[in-house]
Every structure is written in C-alpha cells, then in structure tokens.
Design a protein around this motif. Structure first.
Motif, mmCIF file in Angstrom:
data_model
loop_
_atom_site.group_PDB
_atom_site.id
_atom_site.type_symbol
_atom_site.label_atom_id
_atom_site.label_comp_id
_atom_site.label_asym_id
_atom_site.label_seq_id
_atom_site.Cartn_x
_atom_site.Cartn_y
_atom_site.Cartn_z
ATOM 1 N N UNK A 1 0.770 -1.116 -0.153
ATOM 2 C CA UNK A 1 0.051 0.062 0.117
ATOM 3 C C UNK A 1 0.740 1.348 0.019
ATOM 4 N N UNK A 2 1.961 1.104 0.421
ATOM 5 C CA UNK A 2 3.102 2.452 0.594
ATOM 6 C C UNK A 2 3.700 2.335 -0.737
ATOM 7 N N UNK A 3 4.301 1.141 -0.934
ATOM 8 C CA UNK A 3 5.394 1.396 -2.222
ATOM 9 C C UNK A 3 4.873 0.824 -3.594
ATOM 10 N N UNK A 4 3.644 0.150 -3.664
ATOM 11 C CA UNK A 4 2.961 0.146 -4.988
ATOM 12 C C UNK A 4 2.808 1.504 -5.461
ATOM 13 N N UNK A 5 2.124 2.449 -5.223
ATOM 14 C CA UNK A 5 1.867 3.584 -5.618
ATOM 15 C C UNK A 5 3.347 4.469 -5.920
ATOM 16 N N UNK A 6 4.165 4.431 -5.095
ATOM 17 C CA UNK A 6 5.325 5.044 -5.416
ATOM 18 C C UNK A 6 6.039 4.192 -6.833
ATOM 19 N N UNK A 7 5.897 3.174 -6.720
ATOM 20 C CA UNK A 7 6.784 2.315 -8.093
ATOM 21 C C UNK A 7 6.105 2.668 -9.107
ATOM 22 N N UNK A 8 4.633 2.793 -9.242
ATOM 23 C CA UNK A 8 3.936 3.429 -10.484
ATOM 24 C C UNK A 8 4.127 4.702 -10.620
ATOM 25 N N UNK A 9 4.322 5.680 -9.788
ATOM 26 C CA UNK A 9 4.689 6.843 -10.046
ATOM 27 C C UNK A 9 5.927 7.241 -10.704
ATOM 28 N N UNK A 10 6.902 6.081 -10.190
ATOM 29 C CA UNK A 10 8.473 6.379 -10.461
ATOM 30 C C UNK A 10 8.202 5.606 -12.039
ATOM 31 N N UNK A 11 7.721 4.839 -12.264
ATOM 32 C CA UNK A 11 7.564 3.988 -13.751
ATOM 33 C C UNK A 11 7.006 5.157 -14.651
ATOM 34 N N UNK A 12 5.894 5.824 -14.035
ATOM 35 C CA UNK A 12 5.387 7.007 -15.232
ATOM 36 C C UNK A 12 6.521 8.010 -15.365
ATOM 37 N N UNK A 13 7.243 8.571 -14.356
ATOM 38 C CA UNK A 13 8.195 9.612 -14.495
ATOM 39 C C UNK A 13 9.445 9.025 -15.368
ATOM 40 N N UNK A 14 9.846 7.901 -15.362
ATOM 41 C CA UNK A 14 10.942 7.539 -16.046
ATOM 42 C C UNK A 14 10.590 7.320 -17.687
ATOM 43 N N UNK A 15 9.165 6.962 -17.724
ATOM 44 C CA UNK A 15 8.609 7.001 -19.046
ATOM 45 C C UNK A 15 8.746 8.203 -19.532
ATOM 46 N N UNK A 16 7.895 9.060 -19.105
ATOM 47 C CA UNK A 16 7.859 10.485 -19.647
ATOM 48 C C UNK A 16 9.076 11.287 -19.763
ATOM 49 N N UNK A 17 10.143 10.977 -19.189
ATOM 50 C CA UNK A 17 11.260 11.639 -19.089
ATOM 51 C C UNK A 17 12.206 11.563 -20.476
ATOM 52 N N UNK A 18 11.936 10.248 -21.068
ATOM 53 C CA UNK A 18 12.698 10.061 -22.462
ATOM 54 C C UNK A 18 14.123 9.669 -22.105
ATOM 55 N N UNK A 19 14.355 8.897 -23.268
ATOM 56 C CA UNK A 19 15.680 8.107 -23.401
ATOM 57 C C UNK A 19 16.955 9.234 -22.997
ATOM 58 N N UNK A 20 16.883 10.356 -23.417
ATOM 59 C CA UNK A 20 17.922 11.009 -23.364
ATOM 60 C C UNK A 20 17.972 11.543 -21.713
ATOM 61 N N UNK A 21 17.102 11.946 -21.027
ATOM 62 C CA UNK A 21 17.172 12.194 -19.713
ATOM 63 C C UNK A 21 17.489 11.076 -18.797
ATOM 64 N N UNK A 22 17.048 9.820 -19.138
ATOM 65 C CA UNK A 22 17.417 8.519 -18.488
ATOM 66 C C UNK A 22 18.687 8.402 -18.648
#
Length: 238
Positions: A212-233
């Motif tokens: 309940x704590x880490x699941x939402x954080x991981x989904x948020x991180x996944x979204x941020x990594x995805x939208x950041x784009x390859x160059x930023x990653x």
C-alpha cells in the motif's frame, strides 16, 4: 556478489554461511559485498565478524537508510569482478541458480535476470495470492509503459557484466524499490542484451516491500521514467 541488507541480523548468519559453503566449492573466484543500508540492528557487526575469518566477504555500511536501490547501486559500482550478481539476503532464489545466469553470460548476454513467471521456473513456495496478482499486474504495467518482452523486472537475482553494471548504475537515480525496472530500462536504452532466465524461487517472510505504501510510489516512478525520455534517462548522475 552484492547483497543489500537492511536490519538483517537474524537472516545473515545463515545466508553468509551458505554463500561461503556454495561458492568456495565452485571453480571460479568470487567475493561477496554486503551493503548495510542504514541498519540500526546488528547487521554490520554480523558481517564484520564473519569477514574476519573469510577474506572473500566485506562490508559497506552507511547511515541513514537510503533504500534498496541506493544500496544495490553502491555495491554494484564498488564491484571489481568481471561479472556482478546481486541477490536478496533472504536467498529466495537459491545461490545454485547462479550457474543458470552464468550460462547465459557465457553465451553473450550482458545482463541475465531471474524470472519467476517463465514456464520453466519452479516456484517452491508461492507468495500470498494477493501479492502474486499485484506483482503480475505491475509487471504488465511495466511492459506496457517501458520494457516490452520482460516478464519479471522485480526478481532480486540479476547478473551484469562489469561494464554493463558501471554503465547502467552510474545512470540510475532511484533509491527505492523501483531501481530494478529503472536499471533494466537503462540497460535496454544502452543496447545491452538482457536474457530472462527460469529459476527456482521460494517466498520468504519478512519482505520490506509494503504494497500500500510502495506500490503507488513505484507506479509514479514508472510514469516519470517513461515520460522523461531516453536522453534524460541516460544522463550520468552528478
């Protein structure tokens, strides 16, 4: 080998003894680095005492607790071997499975990862059903948003060539449990070959993941990594 550990004084004596028993009988050199991630129990002392009689074991420790991703990154970047494996302190994936990953590395993989959903994998003790179902749903989200073709990003049993480990973990920025899929996304961005490997695995009590704590954080991180784009990653950490 890198073993991240947070308050693992009860598990580590058995784990360290088993790692030594197994790897000392193999025909290749090895070393084990335990990274105590801000532990406030006797984790560091357990490792120090064991290392006194076993030269292949060492301890890295720091305060405060920074998260599993920070601990794994610290250990992987400090590693000096040609191949670097990280595994969980509970040995949910038994160390004998190292040989399966090694076979893929010898065949040209840059990264070999244990994967529980593969048909050839053997789950000797399954997670509670709700955790297993949520884990599968999360992996589907990872595939849809970031890494197609990888069925299990979160298994704590992954091997990298030293070059791949340096290239990938110098770019990793997430300190928490999201580091697994971040590392794999970066490895794919860099063009490294990633092989999924069927393994034996057994659920162990005492997981540090709170859904309940880490699941939402991981989904948020996944979204941020995805939208950041390859160059930023692929920017190297400052």
């Amino acid at each position: 080998m890198v073993v991240p550990a947070y308050n693992e004084e009860e598990r580590l004596p058995r784990t360290l003894a088993r790692l030594h028993e197994y790897y000392s009988q193999q025909g290749y050199p090895y070393d084990v680095t335990v990274v105590s991630d801000g532990s406030h129990d006797g984790t560091g002392e357990v490792v120090r005492q064991f290392a006194q009689g076993h030269d292949c074991f060492r301890l890295i420790e720091y305060q405060p607790n920074r998260g599993k991703g920070y601990a794994v990154r610290t250990g992987m970047l400090a590693a000096t071997g040609d191949l670097v494996l990280f595994c969980d302190a509970d040995l949910a994936t038994p160390q004998e499975e190292t040989e399966k990953l090694l076979a893929h590395m010898h065949e040209g993989a840059d990264v070999a990862i244990g994967s529980r959903p593969l048909a050839e994998s053997r789950l000797e003790k399954r997670q509670p059903l709700y955790r297993e179902m949520l884990g599968r749903a999360f992996n589907k989200a990872v595939q849809m948003m970031a890494i197609r073709g990888i069925d299990d990003t979160q298994c704590g049993f992954k091997m990298f060539t030293r070059k791949a480990a340096q290239d990938v973990f110098r770019r990793c920025k997430l300190d928490g449990f999201s580091f697994d899929f971040e590392a794999l996304i970066i490895a794919r961005d860099l063009g490294y070959r990633i092989d999924e490997v069927p393994i034996r695995w057994s659920h162990q009590e005492g997981s540090k993941v709170v859904l309940l704590r880490d699941g939402p954080r991981m989904l948020r991180d996944l979204f941020r990594i995805r939208v950041a784009g390859k160059r930023k990653r692929l920017e190297v950490r400052g």
